[in-house]
Design a protein around this motif. Structure first.
Motif, PDB file in Angstrom:
ATOM      1  N   UNK A   1       5.647  46.977 -50.715  1.00 34.00           N
ATOM      2  CA  UNK A   1       6.101  46.446 -49.434  1.00 34.00           C
ATOM      3  C   UNK A   1       4.928  46.009 -48.564  1.00 34.00           C
ATOM      4  N   UNK A   2       3.802  46.697 -48.709  1.00 32.20           N
ATOM      5  CA  UNK A   2       2.609  46.363 -47.918  1.00 32.20           C
ATOM      6  C   UNK A   2       2.197  44.907 -48.112  1.00 32.20           C
TER       7      UNK A   2
ATOM      8  N   UNK B   1      -3.764  45.107 -35.223  1.00 33.26           N
ATOM      9  CA  UNK B   1      -2.747  45.260 -34.171  1.00 33.26           C
ATOM     10  C   UNK B   1      -1.390  44.755 -34.625  1.00 33.26           C
ATOM     11  N   UNK B   2      -1.365  43.849 -35.597  1.00 36.21           N
ATOM     12  CA  UNK B   2      -0.111  43.272 -36.083  1.00 36.21           C
ATOM     13  C   UNK B   2       0.559  44.148 -37.138  1.00 36.21           C
ATOM     14  N   UNK B   3      -0.061  45.279 -37.479  1.00 39.95           N
ATOM     15  CA  UNK B   3       0.541  46.202 -38.443  1.00 39.95           C
ATOM     16  C   UNK B   3       1.647  47.042 -37.825  1.00 39.95           C
TER      17      UNK B   3
ATOM     18  N   UNK C   1       2.469  38.106 -44.508  1.00 39.66           N
ATOM     19  CA  UNK C   1       3.032  37.645 -43.236  1.00 39.66           C
ATOM     20  C   UNK C   1       1.943  37.513 -42.170  1.00 39.66           C
ATOM     21  N   UNK C   2       1.087  38.498 -42.083  1.00 42.80           N
ATOM     22  CA  UNK C   2       0.012  38.468 -41.084  1.00 42.80           C
ATOM     23  C   UNK C   2      -0.980  37.351 -41.398  1.00 42.80           C
ATOM     24  N   UNK C   3      -1.259  37.144 -42.693  1.00 47.68           N
ATOM     25  CA  UNK C   3      -2.201  36.090 -43.086  1.00 47.68           C
ATOM     26  C   UNK C   3      -1.693  34.708 -42.686  1.00 47.68           C
ATOM     27  N   UNK C   4      -0.407  34.448 -42.875  1.00 45.15           N
ATOM     28  CA  UNK C   4       0.092  33.108 -42.537  1.00 45.15           C
ATOM     29  C   UNK C   4       0.270  32.950 -41.026  1.00 45.15           C
TER      30      UNK C   4
ATOM     31  N   UNK D   1      -5.967  51.646 -45.891  1.00 38.95           N
ATOM     32  CA  UNK D   1      -4.770  50.913 -45.479  1.00 38.95           C
ATOM     33  C   UNK D   1      -4.951  50.288 -44.090  1.00 38.95           C
ATOM     34  N   UNK D   2      -6.001  49.498 -43.986  1.00 38.29           N
ATOM     35  CA  UNK D   2      -6.270  48.779 -42.740  1.00 38.29           C
ATOM     36  C   UNK D   2      -7.124  47.550 -43.042  1.00 38.29           C
ATOM     37  N   UNK D   3      -7.046  46.564 -42.157  1.00 41.95           N
ATOM     38  CA  UNK D   3      -7.888  45.386 -42.292  1.00 41.95           C
ATOM     39  C   UNK D   3      -9.331  45.753 -41.939  1.00 41.95           C
TER      40      UNK D   3
END
Length: 451
Positions: free
Chosen positions: A406-407, A439-441, A413-416, A429-431
Motif C-alpha cells: 500500500x505504501x 508532510x504529505x504522508x 501519489x506524492x511523486x505525481x 519509512x520516510x522521505x
C-alpha cells in the motif's frame, strides 16, 4: 495468445458486479468443508454494505464455519437490504442492524468484522476493532494516509488479531504461478516490472441537494471535511449499461477527500503482485519519479493518468501507470497494458485477471521442482481468513506485507503531486531530506475523529 480467453475488461467487471449483487450464496460445498457446530462458528459483523461489502458478506454467509450476526451501514436502504439478506439466509430475524460501527464493535460475542466502507473510514474502524480484539477482513486500500496505515499496523500487531487485506489476487493460481516463475528466475534476472491499472474518471460539478432522511451524512463524511451534499458524492454502485464500467462505480473513488483514486484503489491490487513476484514484500523503492494529469475542475479530482518509476536498491524498476499509458510503454509486450508484466533477461511473464501469458511460451507449461521456491498457496481468500482465525493457516495477505504494498500507492501519489524525483528510506519509512513530501504522508481529520 493468453492461455485463457481475454475478456473485454468492461464486460468482465460488469459480470463480476452482477454476480456480487445477485441474491446468490456461495454453497458451503465449494469451500470444501462440512457443517460446523454453531458454538464453533466464527461470528462476523459486516461494516459497509455497498456492492463490495454485500458481495463479501454473501461469501461469508456461504462459509460453513461462520455466522453473520450483525450488519452496519449509514444508508438505511443498504442496511435494511443487508439485514434482509442475512435473515433470509438463516430463516430468522436475528441479524442485528446498526448505523454506528461503534455499537457493533462493542459486542463481545462478535469474533471478526468485515470492513468495506468507503476508503476514508477504513483506518479508524480497524484501530477501534483491534482494541476490542476482533479479527478483520479489511478491504483495500488502507485509506486516508500512509501514517494511518502505520497506525493500523501498530494496532493489529499489538492486539495480535488476524488481519486479511482484500488483495484477493494472492489467492489466485495464475498470479501465484506468475510470481513463482519470476522468483525462480525462469525469465532470467528480473529487470523491469510494468503495472497498468484503470485511471480515475472525472465528474462535473454538482448542485447542492437536500440530504435524504435515510442517510446519516455527517457519519458518512466522518473524518473527511464537511462538504455540501450531492447524490453523486455518496452514490453507491449504479448499473448504467450504456456507459463505461467506470461510471457504474461510485464517484467517491475519484474524490481525494475519500479515496486516493484508482492509482491506489485499483493500483494496490497489481502493485501487491509486483511486490510478491519481485520478492520485495518487506521493503520498498528507494527512488520515485513520475508525473500525472488531474482534472482541472469538477467534483472528482484524482489522477486521470500517470507514469511513475519506482527504483529499488537491487536495480529493479517498477513502472506504475494507468492502462493507456502502460499499453503505449516501449517495453510493453504481447499487446498488453493492463496487468503486471515482469521482464527479465531471458523472457517475460504477464498476468492479470483474464489469464497469464509469457515468452517463451514453454514457461506456461513448466512444472516447478522440489527445490524451487514455492509461494504460499491459498485458493480462496475468504476461506483462508477463516482458516487463519481457526489457527490452521496464516493469512494470505497479512498486515506487514499489506502495508508495504500500500505504501507504494502513496509514494506514487506524492511523486505525481510534487512532480519531482523523491528518495525514500524503506527502513525508516520516510522521505530523505524532504520535509514537504514527508508532510504529505498524513493529513488532519475532522473533529472529533482521530487515530
Amino acid at each position: 495468445m493468453k492461455t485463457t480467453s481475454l475478456l473485454n475488461r468492461r464486460l468482465f467487471l460488469e459480470r463480476t458486479a452482477a454476480v456480487v449483487s445477485a441474491p446468490l450464496i456461495v454453497p458451503a460445498s465449494v469451500l470444501g468443508r462440512g457443517a460446523e457446530a454453531p458454538s464453533n462458528r466464527v461470528t462476523i459483523g459486516c461494516i459497509g454494505l455497498g456492492i463490495q461489502g454485500t458481495g463479501n458478506m454473501r461469501t461469508f454467509l456461504g462459509h460453513p464455519e461462520t455466522r453473520v450476526v450483525a450488519v452496519c451501514d449509514v444508508h438505511e436502504t443498504q442496511l435494511a437490504r443487508g439485514k434482509t439478506a442475512v435473515d433470509s439466509f438463516y430463516d430468522n430475524k436475528d441479524c442485528a442492524a446498526y448505523r454506528d460501527f461503534r455499537e457493533l464493535l462493542a459486542r463481545k460475542d462478535i469474533d471478526a468484522i468485515q470492513i468495506t466502507t468507503p476508503d476514508h473510514w477504513h483506518p479508524i474502524i480497524a484501530v477501534e476493532a483491534a482494541k476490542t480484539g476482533k479479527h478483520m477482513y479489511y478491504e483495500k486500500p488502507f485509506g486516508w494516509s500512509f501514517r494511518a496505515a502505520k497506525a493500523v499496523r501498530d494496532a493489529i500487531n499489538k492486539a495480535n488479531v488476524v488481519f486479511q487485506f482484500g488483495t484477493q489476487q494472492r489467492s489466485s493460481g495464475n498470479f501465484r504461478f506468475a510470481c513463482e516463475l519470476v522468483r525462480n528466475r525462469k525469465i532470467g534476472e528480473l529487470k523491469t516490472i510494468l503495472v497498468g491499472v484503470p485511471g480515475s474518471v472525472p465528474c462535473p460539478d454538482q448542485p447542492t441537494e437536500p440530504v435524504p432522511k435515510e442517510l446519516d451524512y455527517d457519519m458518512w463524511l466522518g473524518p473527511a471535511p464537511m462538504k455540501p451534499y450531492c447524490f453523486e458524492r455518496v452514490r453507491p454502485y449504479t448499473h448504467r449499461p450504456n456507459e463505461p464500467w467506470t461510471r457504474n462505480y461510485s464517484t467517491w473513488y475519484h474524490i481525494s477527500d475519500y479515496c486516493i483514486g484508482f492509482i491506489g484503489n485499483w493500483g494496490i491490487h497489481h502493485l501487491d503482485i509486483a511486490q510478491w513476484g519481485h520478492g520485495s514484500e518487506n521493503t520498498g523503492p528507494v527512488e520515485i519519479d513520475g508525473y500525472g494529469t488531474f482534472p482541472t475542475s469538477g467534483l472528482a479530482d484524482c489522477a486521470l493518468s500517470w507514469k511513475v518509476e519506482n527504483r529499488f536498491a537491487d536495480g529493479v524498476t517498477l513502472v506504475h501507470m494507468d492502462d493507456e499509458t502502460a499499453k503505449a510503454h516501449p517495453l510493453q509486450k504481447g499487446g498488453h497494458g493492463h496487468g503486471i508484466l515482469f521482464i527479465g533477461t531471458e523472457g517475460w511473464v504477464h498476468v492479470d485477471r483474464s489469464g497469464i501469458d509469457a515468452e517463451p511460451k514453454s514457461l506456461l507449461k513448466l512444472s516447478l521442482g522440489d527445490n524451487d521456491i514455492r509461494l504460499f498457496k491459498s485458493d480462496n481468500h475468504h476461506a483462508n481468513f477463516i482458516d487463519a482465525i481457526k489457527g490452521r493457516a496464516r493469512p494470505a495477505a497479512p498486515i506487514n506485507i499489506a502495508v508495504r504494498s500500500d505504501t507504494i500507492c502513496w509514494l506514487d501519489q506524492i511523486a505525481i503531486k510534487l512532480r519531482r524525483s523523491l528518495r525514500w528510506d524503506p527502513a525508516k519509512e520516510e522521505f530523505v531530506n524532504n520535509p514537504e513530501a514527508n508532510a504529505m504522508l498524513d493529513r488532519p481529520m475532522r473533529s472529533p475523529w482521530k487515530l
